[in-house]
Design an enzyme around this catalytic site. Structure first.
Site, PDB file in Angstrom:
ATOM      1  N   CYS A  60      22.700 -28.346  -3.697  1.00 34.13           N
ATOM      2  CA  CYS A  60      23.737 -29.556  -3.667  1.00 34.13           C
ATOM      3  C   CYS A  60      23.098 -30.838  -4.052  1.00 34.13           C
ATOM      4  CB  CYS A  60      24.535 -29.462  -2.415  1.00 34.13           C
ATOM      5  SG  CYS A  60      25.322 -31.056  -2.058  1.00 34.13           S
ATOM      6  N   CYS A  79      23.819 -33.606  -1.494  1.00 32.00           N
ATOM      7  CA  CYS A  79      22.783 -33.308  -0.427  1.00 32.00           C
ATOM      8  C   CYS A  79      21.486 -33.661  -0.755  1.00 32.00           C
ATOM      9  CB  CYS A  79      22.798 -31.971  -0.044  1.00 32.00           C
ATOM     10  SG  CYS A  79      24.465 -31.220   0.378  1.00 32.00           S
TER      11      CYS A  79
END
Length: 150
Positions: free
Chosen positions: A70, A73
């Site tokens: 991600c 992230c």
């Protein structure tokens, strides 16, 4: 004298009793003798460990649900790391890899990552999805953790 706080060790998951007034005094775990706080998030790799921390700690937990693939992230990771140095020991910061513990995402109905969730005594207090800058993260956490009775 005030009642002690229950603090779960981020290394061995033992529950420690720490006098409230000594929370900032570099407390060590009574079982493994490692520091209870290191100024960085603790990674919890399974639901059993998560449940122990969420259910037995008297301080709020700020949980970062993330994944290695991600992009947001990865942007959030260093911000979350810096936040630990600012928020501990009043708040424990936890990282949960969503690929390693998908049952937690299902349990809490998390549909996007990164998702930050503030938990106290196993109960969700607040949730925020998406990456955010450090100052906003600190303000958001303090705002929602303020009402928590420790």
């Amino acid at each position: 004298m005030t009642s002690p706080l229950h603090i779960v060790c981020p290394h061995c998951d033992s529950v420690n009793r720490v006098p409230r007034e000594r929370l900032r005094d570099r407390a060590k775990c009574g079982s493994c003798h490692r520091p209870l706080y290191e100024g960085r998030p603790a990674a919890l790799d399974n639901a059993t460990r998560f449940d122990k921390h969420a259910g037995h700690s008297d301080i709020p937990l700020l949980v970062d649900f993330w994944a290695t693939w991600c992009g947001p992230c990865r942007v959030m990771a260093p911000v979350f790391e810096r936040a630990a140095a600012e928020l501990e020991p009043e708040v424990r910061l936890i990282k949960v890899d969503s690929d390693a513990v998908p049952e937690l995402l299902q349990r809490y109905g998390i549909q996007s990552i990164p998702t930050l969730m503030l938990v106290h005594h196993g109960r969700e207090i607040a949730r925020q999805s998406g990456a955010m800058p450090l100052q906003r993260l600190l303000a958001w956490t303090r705002e929602h953790a303020e009402g928590v009775k420790v």
